[in-house]
Design a protein around this motif. Sequence first.
Motif, PDB file in Angstrom:
ATOM      1  N   VAL A   1       0.837  -1.205   0.000  1.00 25.79           N
ATOM      2  CA  VAL A   1       0.000   0.000   0.000  1.00 25.79           C
ATOM      3  C   VAL A   1       0.868   1.250   0.000  1.00 25.79           C
ATOM      4  O   VAL A   1       0.602   2.203  -0.747  1.00 25.79           O
ATOM      5  N   ALA A   2       1.933   1.252   0.797  1.00 25.25           N
ATOM      6  CA  ALA A   2       2.818   2.425   0.852  1.00 25.25           C
ATOM      7  C   ALA A   2       3.467   2.695  -0.502  1.00 25.25           C
ATOM      8  O   ALA A   2       3.489   3.830  -0.972  1.00 25.25           O
ATOM      9  N   ARG A   3       3.949   1.649  -1.137  1.00 26.57           N
ATOM     10  CA  ARG A   3       4.695   1.838  -2.390  1.00 26.57           C
ATOM     11  C   ARG A   3       3.796   1.940  -3.622  1.00 26.57           C
ATOM     12  O   ARG A   3       4.018   2.781  -4.480  1.00 26.57           O
ATOM     13  N   GLU A   4       2.778   1.086  -3.706  1.00 27.03           N
ATOM     14  CA  GLU A   4       1.986   0.998  -4.935  1.00 27.03           C
ATOM     15  C   GLU A   4       0.722   1.863  -4.931  1.00 27.03           C
ATOM     16  O   GLU A   4       0.292   2.318  -5.974  1.00 27.03           O
ATOM     17  N   VAL A   5       0.123   2.068  -3.778  1.00 26.85           N
ATOM     18  CA  VAL A   5      -1.121   2.840  -3.703  1.00 26.85           C
ATOM     19  C   VAL A   5      -0.824   4.296  -3.359  1.00 26.85           C
ATOM     20  O   VAL A   5      -1.248   5.206  -4.061  1.00 26.85           O
ATOM     21  N   VAL A   6      -0.079   4.504  -2.289  1.00 26.29           N
ATOM     22  CA  VAL A   6       0.256   5.856  -1.850  1.00 26.29           C
ATOM     23  C   VAL A   6       1.397   6.437  -2.694  1.00 26.29           C
ATOM     24  O   VAL A   6       1.509   7.647  -2.832  1.00 26.29           O
ATOM     25  N   LYS A   7       2.200   5.574  -3.268  1.00 30.17           N
ATOM     26  CA  LYS A   7       3.367   5.960  -4.088  1.00 30.17           C
ATOM     27  C   LYS A   7       4.419   6.688  -3.253  1.00 30.17           C
ATOM     28  O   LYS A   7       5.026   7.663  -3.694  1.00 30.17           O
ATOM     29  N   ALA A   8       4.624   6.216  -2.044  1.00 29.60           N
ATOM     30  CA  ALA A   8       5.622   6.810  -1.154  1.00 29.60           C
ATOM     31  C   ALA A   8       7.017   6.501  -1.676  1.00 29.60           C
ATOM     32  O   ALA A   8       7.330   5.361  -2.022  1.00 29.60           O
TER      33      ALA A   8
END
Length: 189
Positions: free
Chosen positions: A142-149
Motif C-alpha cells: 500500500v505504501a509503495r503501490e497505492v500511496v506511491k511513497a
Amino acid sequence: KAKYNKPLYAVVEESCASAAYYIAAGADEIFVDKASIVGSIGVLMDGFGFTGVMDKLGVERRLLTAGENKGFLDPFSPMSAQQKEFAKEMLEQIHLQFIGVVKAGRGDKLKETPEMFSGLFWTGQQAVELGLADKLGSLDYVAREVVKAEEVIDYTRRDNVAERLVKKFGASIGAGSVQAVRGLVPAIH
C-alpha cells in the motif's frame, strides 16, 4: 480525512475484528492478507456470576450503592430480569449502530449475507469476496503501490541501547538465579 481531503487506507496484517473493523469500515479502502481475520460485526457484554458459589460457601455479599442499578454488573450479585432486558436492548442498539457504520463505510461494495452481521468472522480472502475488504495487500504494498511513497519510514517503537542492556542484564540475573537455586536444592533420584 475530511480536513485534509486525503484518502484513508486500512491495512490488516493479522486481525481486524469487532472494534478494529468498526474503525476500518470508515476507510476509503481496506487491504488485507488472505489469512487475516476480518469481521466479527456484533456486540457482546460478558462477565461472571458467582452467586451460586457464594451460597454454597456461605459467603454473604455486602454491596452498598446509591442508585438501585449501580451494582448491576457486579459478579457477586444476581441480575434481575429488568437489568438483563436493559442490557439486551442496549447491546441491540449498539449492534444496529455498528451495522449502520459498516453499511455507510462499505456502501455498494458489500455483498450482504444472512451471517454478515451475526458476529462471525472471515479470512481476508473471504472478506474481499464479501466486500468487507477491498483487496489483498500488505503495508509495504500500500505504501509503495497505492500511496506511491518514495520513502517508507517504520515508526515501530524499538528499545534503545539502555533498554536492551537492562533486558539482557535482567535475563542474565534471572538465569543466574535459576542456577543458584538449582545448586541449593538437592537432586531427587
